[in-house]
Design a protein around this motif. Structure first.
Motif, mmCIF file in Angstrom:
data_model
loop_
_atom_site.group_PDB
_atom_site.id
_atom_site.type_symbol
_atom_site.label_atom_id
_atom_site.label_comp_id
_atom_site.label_asym_id
_atom_site.label_seq_id
_atom_site.Cartn_x
_atom_site.Cartn_y
_atom_site.Cartn_z
ATOM 1 N N SER A 67 0.837 -1.208 0.000
ATOM 2 C CA SER A 67 0.000 0.000 0.000
ATOM 3 C C SER A 67 0.867 1.252 0.000
ATOM 4 O O SER A 67 0.370 2.351 0.205
ATOM 5 N N HIS A 68 2.174 1.058 -0.229
ATOM 6 C CA HIS A 68 3.110 2.174 -0.223
ATOM 7 C C HIS A 68 3.944 2.150 -1.496
ATOM 8 O O HIS A 68 4.594 1.162 -1.797
ATOM 9 N N LEU A 69 3.926 3.248 -2.218
ATOM 10 C CA LEU A 69 4.780 3.429 -3.379
ATOM 11 C C LEU A 69 5.339 4.846 -3.353
ATOM 12 O O LEU A 69 4.766 5.728 -2.701
ATOM 13 N N PRO A 70 6.440 5.107 -4.058
ATOM 14 C CA PRO A 70 6.979 6.472 -4.097
ATOM 15 C C PRO A 70 5.955 7.467 -4.643
ATOM 16 O O PRO A 70 5.021 7.095 -5.360
ATOM 17 N N GLU A 71 6.165 8.720 -4.307
ATOM 18 C CA GLU A 71 5.249 9.767 -4.767
ATOM 19 C C GLU A 71 5.179 9.827 -6.287
ATOM 20 O O GLU A 71 4.101 9.982 -6.861
ATOM 21 N N MET A 72 6.325 9.701 -6.933
ATOM 22 C CA MET A 72 6.385 9.782 -8.390
ATOM 23 C C MET A 72 6.951 8.482 -8.950
ATOM 24 O O MET A 72 8.133 8.187 -8.763
ATOM 25 N N VAL A 73 6.099 7.713 -9.603
ATOM 26 C CA VAL A 73 6.494 6.435 -10.185
ATOM 27 C C VAL A 73 6.394 6.556 -11.700
ATOM 28 O O VAL A 73 5.297 6.682 -12.252
ATOM 29 N N PHE A 74 7.528 6.540 -12.368
ATOM 30 C CA PHE A 74 7.562 6.652 -13.828
ATOM 31 C C PHE A 74 7.523 5.235 -14.414
ATOM 32 O O PHE A 74 8.518 4.693 -14.885
ATOM 33 N N GLY A 75 6.331 4.656 -14.350
ATOM 34 C CA GLY A 75 6.171 3.237 -14.617
ATOM 35 C C GLY A 75 6.475 2.791 -16.032
ATOM 36 O O GLY A 75 6.815 1.629 -16.253
ATOM 37 N N LYS A 76 6.352 3.677 -17.001
ATOM 38 C CA LYS A 76 6.585 3.294 -18.384
ATOM 39 C C LYS A 76 7.928 3.802 -18.917
ATOM 40 O O LYS A 76 8.220 3.645 -20.102
ATOM 41 N N ILE A 128 1.939 4.628 9.483
ATOM 42 C CA ILE A 128 2.955 4.337 10.487
ATOM 43 C C ILE A 128 4.236 3.907 9.773
ATOM 44 O O ILE A 128 4.197 3.109 8.845
ATOM 45 N N LEU A 129 5.363 4.423 10.225
ATOM 46 C CA LEU A 129 6.629 4.132 9.546
ATOM 47 C C LEU A 129 7.164 2.765 9.980
ATOM 48 O O LEU A 129 8.161 2.653 10.690
ATOM 49 N N ASP A 130 6.472 1.705 9.538
ATOM 50 C CA ASP A 130 6.889 0.350 9.886
ATOM 51 C C ASP A 130 7.372 -0.413 8.653
ATOM 52 O O ASP A 130 7.405 -1.635 8.644
ATOM 53 N N TYR A 131 7.741 0.319 7.605
ATOM 54 C CA TYR A 131 8.241 -0.282 6.375
ATOM 55 C C TYR A 131 9.388 0.598 5.868
ATOM 56 O O TYR A 131 9.627 1.690 6.388
ATOM 57 N N ASP A 132 10.117 0.131 4.868
ATOM 58 C CA ASP A 132 11.231 0.917 4.329
ATOM 59 C C ASP A 132 10.674 2.035 3.456
ATOM 60 O O ASP A 132 10.518 1.876 2.246
ATOM 61 N N TYR A 133 10.387 3.149 4.090
ATOM 62 C CA TYR A 133 9.808 4.292 3.398
ATOM 63 C C TYR A 133 10.823 5.003 2.501
ATOM 64 O O TYR A 133 10.470 5.932 1.771
ATOM 65 N N THR A 134 12.094 4.581 2.530
ATOM 66 C CA THR A 134 13.109 5.194 1.669
ATOM 67 C C THR A 134 13.108 4.582 0.270
ATOM 68 O O THR A 134 13.742 5.107 -0.634
ATOM 69 N N PHE A 135 12.441 3.440 0.106
ATOM 70 C CA PHE A 135 12.367 2.726 -1.175
ATOM 71 C C PHE A 135 13.756 2.347 -1.702
ATOM 72 O O PHE A 135 14.003 2.337 -2.908
ATOM 73 N N ASP A 195 10.909 10.244 -4.541
ATOM 74 C CA ASP A 195 10.082 10.587 -3.382
ATOM 75 C C ASP A 195 10.849 11.605 -2.547
ATOM 76 O O ASP A 195 12.057 11.450 -2.327
ATOM 77 N N GLU A 196 10.161 12.642 -2.093
ATOM 78 C CA GLU A 196 10.812 13.690 -1.312
ATOM 79 C C GLU A 196 10.711 13.460 0.187
ATOM 80 O O GLU A 196 11.028 14.344 0.986
ATOM 81 N N LEU A 197 10.267 12.257 0.582
ATOM 82 C CA LEU A 197 10.221 11.885 1.999
ATOM 83 C C LEU A 197 9.522 12.952 2.835
ATOM 84 O O LEU A 197 10.037 13.380 3.877
ATOM 85 N N ALA A 198 8.352 13.352 2.375
ATOM 86 C CA ALA A 198 7.562 14.368 3.078
ATOM 87 C C ALA A 198 8.378 15.616 3.374
ATOM 88 O O ALA A 198 8.333 16.187 4.460
ATOM 89 N N ASP A 199 9.152 16.050 2.357
ATOM 90 C CA ASP A 199 9.997 17.246 2.454
ATOM 91 C C ASP A 199 11.115 17.099 3.478
ATOM 92 O O ASP A 199 11.641 18.093 4.003
ATOM 93 N N ASN A 200 11.498 15.860 3.764
ATOM 94 C CA ASN A 200 12.584 15.620 4.709
ATOM 95 C C ASN A 200 13.767 14.914 4.060
ATOM 96 O O ASN A 200 14.546 14.235 4.729
#
Length: 300
Positions: A67-76, A128-135, A195-200
């Motif tokens: 249920s988590h993907l980067p903000e910008m996914v250039f899938g093609k 909740i940050l219980d996954y690798d949100y850094t991708f 992904d800009e990590l919520a501006d962080n």
């Protein structure tokens, strides 16, 4: 006819030089709106496409079981290098990269208690940050052997069977050849996700390719900066020197560098995140975690 000639766009000196360099190298640009070139049995093509729309985004979440993907996914978007004679196909695509992230499943980077970020995978839904949100992905490219040259680029479709493997090698990429003053026949950069990590900070996966008369070279880079906490670089470099009447020799160098802001500060380096906006400038400051060199082997 005379009127048509008068309205033709004049050829610039740079364009003429590019055409002359292509001709002298026996290379030709791809047609039919494709971006790339053919040279020495290689067909090299890049595709820069827009980000996934909401429906495609949902489909990717289902396929990747997340249920988590980067903000910008250039899938093609993709980069494909096809050796027509042998059928060897080396390609870089976003789906395989994210599949690598999902499979590796690194623990989430711990942030200071004072930095309670508000990550959201969907609007108004805090996560909740219980996954690798850094991708962070271990992806170093995909490879297969095509039975014919009728190939389709991009998308989520899977390729057929593969009889290629990477073996450890003592050979090194020829940096002297790369630093020579050969003309660059083709260059492009493809962004796979960001992904800009919520501006962080920033999490960014790109691949760049450069083609010269004697070789091609590419750099795939995963760049992570969690402001005030951690920086991480995972670089994959590939190199192929053009040789007549032989299977191509492709070398792959992988390097994983990482450091905390605290460790860099203890060595006298800046602790301000603004000083680390360009990974090219700070890569040598980050200690090596893992490094390897491999050669692509064809299994007959």
């Amino acid at each position: 006819m005379a009127g048509e000639k008068e309205t033709e766009k004049p050829t610039t000196v740079e364009e003429r030089e590019e055409k002359e360099a292509l001709k002298a190298s026996g290379a030709e640009l791809l047609g039919d709106g494709r971006h790339g070139l053919r040279i020495n049995d290689w067909e090299i093509e890049s595709n820069n496409r827009s980000i996934l729309n909401s429906l495609e985004y949902q489909q990717w979440e289902e396929k990747l079981q997340t249920s988590h993907l980067p903000e910008m996914v250039f899938g093609k978007s993709s980069l494909v290098l096809l050796h027509v004679k042998s059928g060897i196909k080396i390609h870089f695509n976003t789906f395989d990269a994210l599949a690598g992230w999902k499979k590796e499943g690194l623990p989430p980077v711990q942030v200071p208690a004072a930095a309670q970020w508000k990550f959201r995978s969907k609007l108004f839904q805090q996560v909740i940050l219980d996954y690798d949100y850094t991708f962070t992905t271990p992806y170093r490219g995909s490879e297969t052997v095509e039975t014919n040259t009728e190939h389709q680029i991009g998308g989520i479709a899977e390729d057929g069977g593969c009889n290629l493997q990477w073996e450890d090698s003592t050979e090194q990429i020829d940096v002297v050849a790369l630093s020579s003053k050969e003309p660059i026949l083709f260059y492009d950069e493809v962004v796979l996700y960001e992904d800009e990590l919520a501006d962080n900070g920033v999490s960014l996966l790109t691949v760049k390719v450069r083609v010269m008369p004697s070789c091609w070279f590419l750099l795939m880079r995963f760049w992570l900066r969690v402001d005030g906490v951690l920086m991480r670089l995972r670089d994959t470099r590939m190199y192929c020197s053009f040789k007549k009447n032989a299977d191509p020799t492709v070398l792959r160098e992988s390097c994983w560098r990482e450091a905390t802001f605290q460790s860099l500060s203890s060595k006298g380096f800046p602790s301000d995140s603004a000083a680390y906006s360009d990974p090219n400038l700070i890569s040598q400051r980050l200690p090596i975690v893992m490094q390897s060199t491999q050669k692509l082997k064809i299994l007959r």
